[in-house]
Design a protein around this motif. Sequence first.
Motif, PDB file in Angstrom:
ATOM      1  N   THR A  71      37.093  39.557  49.722  1.00 51.70           N
ATOM      2  CA  THR A  71      36.437  40.359  48.676  1.00 51.70           C
ATOM      3  C   THR A  71      35.328  41.041  49.503  1.00 51.70           C
ATOM      4  O   THR A  71      35.091  40.923  50.571  1.00 51.70           O
ATOM      5  CB  THR A  71      35.739  39.394  47.650  1.00 51.70           C
ATOM      6  N   CYS A  78      37.767  43.522  43.230  1.00 56.49           N
ATOM      7  CA  CYS A  78      37.458  42.281  43.477  1.00 56.49           C
ATOM      8  C   CYS A  78      36.366  41.635  42.180  1.00 56.49           C
ATOM      9  O   CYS A  78      36.528  40.469  41.772  1.00 56.49           O
ATOM     10  CB  CYS A  78      36.613  42.118  44.646  1.00 56.49           C
ATOM     11  N   THR A 145      40.650  42.670  48.064  1.00 55.33           N
ATOM     12  CA  THR A 145      41.190  42.147  46.884  1.00 55.33           C
ATOM     13  C   THR A 145      42.568  41.483  47.325  1.00 55.33           C
ATOM     14  O   THR A 145      43.524  42.185  46.865  1.00 55.33           O
ATOM     15  CB  THR A 145      41.154  43.134  45.714  1.00 55.33           C
TER      16      THR A 145
END
Length: 179
Positions: A71, A78, A145
């Motif tokens: 992240t 995210c 992500t």
Amino acid sequence: MKKLPAFTAALTLCASALFAQESADQAAIDTRGYIVKTGDKAPADFQLVYADGRKTTLRELQGKVVVLQFTASWCKVCREEMPHLEKDVWQAYKDKNLVLIGVDRDEPLEKVQQFQQDMSITYPLALDPGADIFGRFADKKAGVTRNVVIDKQGNIAFLTRLYDPAEFKEMVKVIEGLL
């Protein structure tokens, strides 16, 4: 004159070898940017330093199901996924032999601490200076992500990319099955 065909053949051979190596390098990176795949042993030779200063390694976490969430504070996707990780993974399974760690890509400590506060998450965030941990799982040019689910034996059990609700539900089912 006969040296020219030999030179051309050697040049062609060198070009073919370079192309083959580049193709092999690209084959090692899947279409979502991963350099690992499900079933692989997770790279465990790195240390995770949490935003609160605690430290751990994947070796120390063996025997637990581990989810590494890659992240960053600037990542919109995210931020979309994190409340789901908090509720559907961390809060649901933190007392059932699961560890969820947000691995923040290449941001300073103060930013990571503020990010955790802003997102109202209770699972820990760890620092990843230079994206070195990220680079053990995915091409450093690939985006964040992504989640890596690691089973109790240290094998990669599931990989996600971006936030897709269907894929996320599938990940949760895999986690449930591992616990």
